[in-house]
Every structure is written in C-alpha cells, then in structure tokens.
Scaffold this active site. Structure first.
Site, mmCIF file in Angstrom:
data_model
loop_
_atom_site.group_PDB
_atom_site.id
_atom_site.type_symbol
_atom_site.label_atom_id
_atom_site.label_comp_id
_atom_site.label_asym_id
_atom_site.label_seq_id
_atom_site.Cartn_x
_atom_site.Cartn_y
_atom_site.Cartn_z
ATOM 1 C CB THR A 23 -6.320 5.863 -0.595
ATOM 2 O OG1 THR A 23 -6.244 7.192 -1.092
ATOM 3 C CG2 THR A 23 -6.939 4.981 -1.659
ATOM 4 C CB SER A 69 -2.369 11.759 4.156
ATOM 5 O OG SER A 69 -1.783 11.595 2.895
ATOM 6 C CB THR A 102 0.104 7.219 -0.703
ATOM 7 O OG1 THR A 102 -0.898 7.847 -1.508
ATOM 8 C CG2 THR A 102 -0.197 5.742 -0.525
ATOM 9 C CG ASP A 103 -1.804 12.214 -1.563
ATOM 10 O OD1 ASP A 103 -1.329 11.430 -2.406
ATOM 11 O OD2 ASP A 103 -2.944 12.701 -1.657
#
Ligand code: ASP
Length: 318
Positions: A23, A69, A102-103
């Site tokens: 992101t 990710s 972030t995932d």
C-alpha cells in the site's frame, strides 16, 4: 529491476531502500478512497523522491518486486533475503530499508531475522493508506525507517510504522484499518519509538544466530508444504485428512486459548503425527503464549510466525 536514486561521497552512510510493493506504493483514482486502490503501483524511487527530507541522504533505491503483500511468495522471499545479505556485506552500507505491504510484513520480518540475524539494521516499513490518500502515512514511515537504518547501534530486523519500532520476531498486524496497525506479541511492546528522526529505545534489538539466506530454496517448489489450521466451534478433521493424503509436510495449529484443540480434530492430528509430520501448537489468541508448553517450539509465536519457523526447521532437516 534496479534504479539508482543517488549516492553521496560519504559512502559509509549509505542506506539501501528495496521496494517490494504494498500500500505504501499504492495508488487510487481518488484521494478520499483509502480502500479501493491498487497496491504496488508506484516505484520505490518515486516514493523516495516524494520525501524532500530524504534528498540530502546517501541512498540507493532498488525495485526487487512490485506485489500486494497478500500475494507474497517463497521465491520472492528467497530473492529478498539474498539481496539484503549482499547489500549488508558491502562496507559502505549502513543499513537496508524494505518497503512492504502490511498484510504479510510480520512473516517477511520473522523470516529475515531468522536467516540473516544481521549486525546492521534491516528496517521494514509500510503504510496503511495509499500514496495518493489525503492522509498518506507512507512518506513519514519511510523517513522514520531511513532514520532507524542510519542510526548508531541499531541491529537486527525491525519494522517501523506509525512512529514505533517493532522487533521482527514479535510484530503482529492487529488492526485492519488504523494507521498504527501493529503490536508485539506475546505481551511485548515496541522496541523503540522514532520522534523527529530521534530514536528512543526501550528494549534490546533482535538477536540470534543467522541460519543463512542460502537455506532458502530459490524455487517455490523447493519449500516444504506447511499449513495453518484453526481449531474452532464445529471443527472436524476432513480438511486435515485431505492435506495428509495430499502430502502435507508440517502443520501449525492455531489452538483455542492455552493450546487446546477441538476433540473432533484429535484423531486426524494423531494420524498426521503418526505419519511423521510435525504438528506445532500456537494460540489463536491475539496476545499471550501457551503457558506450560515448555517443550513446544511455537508456543510463544503467532501461527504465521510459527509457520515460517516450521518451514525453516524442515529446510534445516533437509
Ligand atoms: N494489501 C496490502 C499489502 O499488504 C496492504 C498493505 O500494504 O498494507 O500489500
């Protein structure tokens, strides 16, 4: 995919920024759309250029991948670990920053700390809002990450998000939307905070022995098949039996509470163990560890970190 951004004469200060997407490199058609964007749209060089305060720093920017990710894969992990290892071996490199989604950031961070256990800083950073958003958090996070990667005495794999520095061995994404989306488990806080480029440290940087990036197969097919299975109300063993029949090589159980498993899963779990497949227990609780499970290697890890650890264990076993 490589792009030199700029270098300065003081080469001992060089921070290498490796872009993998996420992101932080996301773009949307609308500045007020914080969810309907495409991750991994902008180059890492453009992310650096968007932060004027970075212009005076000795930086190199390199695009290793351009992924959301959620789609991170083992082959990219192997390439990333090797590339980071190469940069860290350069005497002029002070530290490495990785821009990431972030995932799955916690999985990448855990893997890199275990295989590299670097004596220089490796700083993952990310954003919860795309670069096009009114409240884009990527630029400040990138600036903070470069500050941590360039600071005296920092070592190990850490993540810098929303002004907080997390251990690569501990961080967990615990919020789906908030800008400060991370916490550390089990029951641990951040290692440090970054305030106006100054690092205020509370705990030690991550330590450990490096397993070496060459442990990681370059091809995804060389990685062991390890799954995470949750125990929950109404559970049954059908999925587990199918996985066993299909050749599952390791299982992480995301157990209820203090490491308990639904009785309907017991027979399938026992059959899997009997066939020689390791079964590790973790808790599905967001915090805490499995208390009393001293012989369990995964009791203090999240299911996702435990899955990485079990793959490394199987790769070491060969
Ligand atoms: N889906 C995005 C990713 O992980 C979310 C993010 O970057 O925060 O790449």
């Amino acid at each position: 995919m490589q792009s030199e951004l700029h270098t300065t004469p003081d080469a001992a200060q060089t921070v290498v920024i490796i872009g993998t997407g996420g992101t932080i490199a996301g773009a949307s058609g609308s500045a007020t759309d914080n969810v309907g964007y495409k991750a991994g749209s902008l180059s890492v060089a453009s992310l650096v250029k968007a932060v004027p305060a970075l212009a005076s720093k000795a930086l190199e920017a390199e695009q290793l991948a351009q992924l959301d990710s959620k789609d991170m894969d083992h082959a990219t992990w192997a390439r990333l670990a090797r590339r980071v290892e190469q940069h860290l071996a350069r005497p002029e490199v002070r530290g490495v920053v990785i821009t990431h989604g972030t995932d799955t950031l916690e999985e990448t961070a855990y893997l890199l700390q275990r295989v590299l256990a670097p004596s220089k800083p490796v700083v993952l950073t990310a954003a919860m809002r795309p670069a096009t958003a009114i409240q884009a958090d990527g630029p400040q996070n990138l600036l903070d990450a470069v500050a941590v990667a360039g600071a005296e005495g920092v070592r190990g794999v850490v993540a810098v998000v929303a002004g907080q520095v997390w251990s690569g061995l501990e961080l967990r994404k615990t919020h789906s939307y908030r800008l400060d989306a991370f916490e550390a488990g089990p029951d641990a806080g951040p290692l440090a905070v970054v305030e106006e480029g100054i690092i205020r440290r509370f705990r030690d940087w991550p330590l450990g022995e490096a397993l070496g990036a060459t442990l990681l197969p370059e091809d995804s097919t060389g990685w062991p098949w390890v799954e995470v299975l949750g125990s929950h109300a109404g559970a049954d063993g059908r999925a587990l039996d199918a996985w066993r029949a299909a050749g599952l090589q390791g299982l992480v159980l995301a157990c209820t509470g203090n490491g308990t498993v639904h009785q309907a899963l017991e027979a399938s779990t026992a059959a899997l163990k009997q066939s020689g497949v390791p079964v590790w227990r973790t808790t599905r609780c967001a915090q805490g560890r499995i208390v009393g499970a001293v012989d369990e290697p995964a009791g203090a890890l999240s299911p996702w970190a435990a899955r990485v650890e079990l793959m490394l264990h199987l790769l070491q076993r060969g």
